[in-house]
Design a protein around this motif. Structure first.
Motif, short mmCIF file in Angstrom:
data_model
loop_
_atom_site.label_atom_id
_atom_site.label_comp_id
_atom_site.label_asym_id
_atom_site.label_seq_id
_atom_site.Cartn_x
_atom_site.Cartn_y
_atom_site.Cartn_z
N TYR A 99 0.85 -1.19 0.00
CA TYR A 99 0.00 0.00 0.00
C TYR A 99 0.88 1.24 0.00
O TYR A 99 1.77 1.37 0.83
CB TYR A 99 -0.87 0.00 1.26
CG TYR A 99 -2.11 0.85 1.20
CD1 TYR A 99 -3.36 0.27 1.05
CD2 TYR A 99 -2.05 2.23 1.33
CE1 TYR A 99 -4.52 1.04 1.03
CE2 TYR A 99 -3.20 3.00 1.30
CZ TYR A 99 -4.43 2.40 1.15
OH TYR A 99 -5.58 3.16 1.13
N ALA A 100 0.61 2.13 -0.93
CA ALA A 100 1.31 3.42 -0.99
C ALA A 100 0.26 4.52 -0.94
O ALA A 100 -0.69 4.52 -1.71
CB ALA A 100 2.14 3.52 -2.26
N LEU A 101 0.46 5.44 -0.01
CA LEU A 101 -0.47 6.55 0.21
C LEU A 101 0.21 7.84 -0.24
O LEU A 101 1.26 8.21 0.28
CB LEU A 101 -0.83 6.59 1.69
CG LEU A 101 -1.83 7.61 2.19
CD1 LEU A 101 -3.14 7.53 1.45
CD2 LEU A 101 -2.05 7.39 3.68
N PHE A 102 -0.39 8.52 -1.21
CA PHE A 102 0.14 9.76 -1.76
C PHE A 102 -0.69 10.92 -1.25
O PHE A 102 -1.92 10.85 -1.26
CB PHE A 102 0.06 9.76 -3.29
CG PHE A 102 0.97 8.78 -3.95
CD1 PHE A 102 2.13 9.20 -4.58
CD2 PHE A 102 0.67 7.42 -3.98
CE1 PHE A 102 2.98 8.30 -5.20
CE2 PHE A 102 1.51 6.51 -4.60
CZ PHE A 102 2.67 6.96 -5.21
N SER A 103 -0.03 11.99 -0.82
CA SER A 103 -0.75 13.16 -0.33
C SER A 103 -0.18 14.43 -0.95
O SER A 103 1.03 14.67 -0.89
CB SER A 103 -0.67 13.26 1.19
OG SER A 103 -1.23 14.48 1.63
N ALA A 104 -1.07 15.27 -1.48
CA ALA A 104 -0.65 16.54 -2.07
C ALA A 104 -0.31 17.57 -1.00
O ALA A 104 0.29 18.59 -1.30
CB ALA A 104 -1.75 17.09 -2.97
N SER A 105 -0.67 17.30 0.26
CA SER A 105 -0.42 18.28 1.33
C SER A 105 0.34 17.69 2.51
O SER A 105 0.34 18.25 3.59
CB SER A 105 -1.75 18.88 1.79
OG SER A 105 -2.61 17.84 2.19
N GLY A 106 0.98 16.56 2.31
CA GLY A 106 1.81 15.98 3.36
C GLY A 106 1.02 15.17 4.37
O GLY A 106 -0.14 14.83 4.16
N PHE A 107 1.69 14.86 5.48
CA PHE A 107 1.14 13.99 6.52
C PHE A 107 1.47 14.57 7.89
O PHE A 107 2.54 15.14 8.07
CB PHE A 107 1.76 12.58 6.42
CG PHE A 107 1.53 11.92 5.09
CD1 PHE A 107 0.40 11.17 4.86
CD2 PHE A 107 2.45 12.06 4.06
CE1 PHE A 107 0.18 10.56 3.64
CE2 PHE A 107 2.25 11.46 2.83
CZ PHE A 107 1.11 10.70 2.62
N THR A 108 0.57 14.37 8.84
CA THR A 108 0.88 14.78 10.21
C THR A 108 1.93 13.82 10.76
O THR A 108 2.14 12.72 10.24
CB THR A 108 -0.37 14.73 11.11
OG1 THR A 108 -0.82 13.37 11.19
CG2 THR A 108 -1.47 15.64 10.58
N SER A 109 2.58 14.22 11.84
CA SER A 109 3.61 13.35 12.43
C SER A 109 2.99 12.06 12.95
O SER A 109 3.59 11.00 12.85
CB SER A 109 4.36 14.08 13.54
OG SER A 109 3.49 14.45 14.58
N GLY A 110 1.77 12.13 13.48
CA GLY A 110 1.10 10.91 13.93
C GLY A 110 0.86 9.93 12.80
O GLY A 110 1.06 8.73 12.96
N ALA A 111 0.42 10.44 11.66
CA ALA A 111 0.21 9.58 10.49
C ALA A 111 1.52 8.97 10.02
O ALA A 111 1.58 7.79 9.68
CB ALA A 111 -0.44 10.38 9.36
N GLN A 112 2.59 9.76 10.04
CA GLN A 112 3.90 9.26 9.62
C GLN A 112 4.40 8.15 10.55
O GLN A 112 4.87 7.11 10.08
CB GLN A 112 4.92 10.40 9.60
CG GLN A 112 4.67 11.41 8.51
CD GLN A 112 5.63 12.58 8.59
OE1 GLN A 112 6.82 12.39 8.80
NE2 GLN A 112 5.11 13.78 8.44
N GLN A 113 4.30 8.36 11.83
CA GLN A 113 4.77 7.36 12.79
C GLN A 113 3.98 6.06 12.66
O GLN A 113 4.55 4.97 12.66
CB GLN A 113 4.67 7.90 14.21
CG GLN A 113 5.65 9.01 14.48
CD GLN A 113 5.38 9.73 15.80
OE1 GLN A 113 4.45 9.42 16.52
NE2 GLN A 113 6.21 10.72 16.09
N TYR A 114 2.67 6.18 12.56
CA TYR A 114 1.83 4.99 12.45
C TYR A 114 2.12 4.24 11.15
O TYR A 114 2.27 3.02 11.15
CB TYR A 114 0.36 5.39 12.52
CG TYR A 114 -0.56 4.20 12.56
CD1 TYR A 114 -0.82 3.55 13.76
CD2 TYR A 114 -1.16 3.72 11.39
CE1 TYR A 114 -1.67 2.44 13.80
CE2 TYR A 114 -2.00 2.62 11.42
CZ TYR A 114 -2.26 1.99 12.63
OH TYR A 114 -3.08 0.89 12.66
N ALA A 115 2.19 4.95 10.03
CA ALA A 115 2.43 4.31 8.74
C ALA A 115 3.79 3.61 8.72
O ALA A 115 3.90 2.50 8.20
CB ALA A 115 2.35 5.33 7.62
#
Length: 179
Positions: free
Chosen positions: A121-137
């Motif tokens: 699974y690859a998740l693409f975001s045009a506006s980035g990710f919060t630190s919580g989302a980054q840590q979890y992913a």
């Protein structure tokens, strides 16, 4: 016709499909590509999971199977939000990928091993990710691709311009037809 933010998201999905195909994947676009794993719900292509089926923005099968492994199917999810993707988006990705990787369709015995897949699974975001989302992913092995960095300007600027022009053309057509 769709609103501009929805249109930008759709155009991003199409660009990602093109990039995935150019990276050695065969795009899976209809139930006929694998009637056991895939199903249609209206216009949506869905992948069967253990608990339910899941909508997918872009789905591809790696053109070769790594040695001594399962064939790889790649989910791509595109988010064109105005704010960074939050933890909930990463949790949803993890839930989807777990469910489809746990799916086991019992098929009639043929004497040969049954076909299974490893889903990534690859998740693409045009506006980035919060630190919580980054840590979890990171902990759950979900690939995050932050398109808000300058390296992806070449991709996002034409998408935004095209969406704006399409919306403008629709408005102009609507104005002329109301005369």
């Amino acid at each position: 016709m769709a609103r501009e933010p929805v249109l930008r998201g759709y155009l991003l999905e199409e660009c990602l499909a093109w990039l995935l195909r150019g990276s050695g994947y065969r795009l899976l676009v209809s139930v006929e590509d694998d009637p056991v794993e895939l199903e249609a719900q209206g216009q949506e292509l869905r992948v069967r999971g253990r608990g339910t089926s899941h909508q997918v923005d872009v789905l591809g099968e790696l053109a070769f199977t790594p040695a001594f492994s399962l064939p790889v199917w790649m989910f791509l999810e595109a988010k064109y939000y105005s704010t960074p993707c939050r933890l909930e988006v990463a949790r949803d990705a993890h839930g989807v990928i777990d469910d489809v990787n746990e799916n086991y369709a019992n098929r009639p015995a043929t004497g040969r091993p049954q076909r299974r897949f490893h889903y990534a699974y690859a998740l693409f975001s045009a506006s980035g990710f919060t630190s919580g989302a980054q840590q979890y992913a990171l902990a759950q092995q979900i690939s995050l691709i932050d398109l808000s960095v300058p390296a992806f300007t070449w991709l996002l600027e034409p998408i935004a311009k095209a969406a704006g022009k399409l919306i403008g053309a629709r408005s102009a057509t609507a104005s002329r037809s109301s005369l």
